[in-house]
Design an enzyme around this catalytic site. Sequence first.
Site, mmCIF file in Angstrom:
data_model
loop_
_atom_site.group_PDB
_atom_site.id
_atom_site.type_symbol
_atom_site.label_atom_id
_atom_site.label_comp_id
_atom_site.label_asym_id
_atom_site.label_seq_id
_atom_site.Cartn_x
_atom_site.Cartn_y
_atom_site.Cartn_z
ATOM 1 N N SER A 47 0.831 -1.203 0.000
ATOM 2 C CA SER A 47 0.000 0.000 0.000
ATOM 3 C C SER A 47 0.866 1.254 0.000
ATOM 4 O O SER A 47 1.899 1.314 0.675
ATOM 5 C CB SER A 47 -0.895 0.022 1.241
ATOM 6 O OG SER A 47 -1.544 1.277 1.377
ATOM 7 N N GLU A 51 -10.605 6.494 -6.604
ATOM 8 C CA GLU A 51 -10.543 7.024 -5.237
ATOM 9 C C GLU A 51 -10.293 8.527 -5.308
ATOM 10 O O GLU A 51 -9.136 8.968 -5.365
ATOM 11 C CB GLU A 51 -9.448 6.332 -4.423
ATOM 12 C CG GLU A 51 -9.714 4.860 -4.155
ATOM 13 C CD GLU A 51 -8.719 4.246 -3.184
ATOM 14 O OE1 GLU A 51 -7.782 4.955 -2.741
ATOM 15 O OE2 GLU A 51 -8.862 3.047 -2.863
ATOM 16 N N HIS A 106 -7.713 9.981 -2.598
ATOM 17 C CA HIS A 106 -6.346 9.499 -2.385
ATOM 18 C C HIS A 106 -5.359 10.309 -3.229
ATOM 19 O O HIS A 106 -5.353 10.226 -4.453
ATOM 20 C CB HIS A 106 -6.252 8.015 -2.755
ATOM 21 C CG HIS A 106 -4.912 7.402 -2.470
ATOM 22 N ND1 HIS A 106 -4.679 6.549 -1.416
ATOM 23 C CD2 HIS A 106 -3.718 7.526 -3.111
ATOM 24 C CE1 HIS A 106 -3.415 6.167 -1.418
ATOM 25 N NE2 HIS A 106 -2.806 6.755 -2.440
#
Length: 287
Positions: free
Chosen positions: A153, A205, A208
């Site tokens: 991640s 997203e 993000h």
Amino acid sequence: MKKRWGFAMFALLLVVMSSAIWLAHMNDTAGYTESRQHEDENDTVPFTGSIQEQVHKGDLLLVNNQYPISRDSIKTDIVDVSKQEDRNPGFVLMDSKLMLSQKVLEQFQYMIAAAAEDGIHSFLMSSGYRDWDKQNELYQQKGADYALPAGHSEHNLGLSLDISSTVNVMEEAPEGKWLAEHSWKYGFILRYPRDRSDITGIQYEPWHFRYVGLPHSAIMYQKNLVLEQYLDLLQEKKDIDATVGNDQYHIRYYDATAATTILLPQHGDYDISGDNKQGIIVTVRKQ
């Protein structure tokens, strides 16, 4: 004769005005040109660190299911956001223990201060750096459809943060729209746009954001590239010149599997970053 002279003057005026408009536009966007120039070897010094280790360090690392990072890739300036004395009150923290790279936090503060001047000020920082344990816990709770295992991640790196709005969902909020248009000026990119999930492997997203720094964010914004595509571009072109506002940059890509020497400037500002694959990127801001 007078009519011809008047027409010529009018045409010249149009050219000047058009040039002025173009220059004004260039001050707010990234001028992009390909280059095959090479640094003057008399003004450079060789990189003395480990080339293979540098591949996995820096602001341009690709982090995903295919390319995980190690703990050595984590930014070394991770701080507790709530404990920073100069923290700009222009945003709300969802988590009082939220962590982030100090450099990224500073750029975020500059960015939301600029947004406030445009009347946009309802930002919420909901997630920043996550350590291995926190990422694994999230992965166990949410599953593979909503989270990634530790090391895979971007939040494990310290360069990414989730930004929301206190007034609406990010996709529709003024904060989301402002960031989508202006975040590149401060080194940030919208990491997972709607139309690139087939490339990033991550669904849309709008919250993000990832810090990559200038001029990279400017080039990616102008050419509508996600990080995967940008790194492929650097690998293909090897040398790129970019102009952002009044600043000029030279970017050079080195293949770490073949490079024996990486040249760094003796004078001036530069950044060096790996891509977490097989390349090293040296970015020089020209004097």
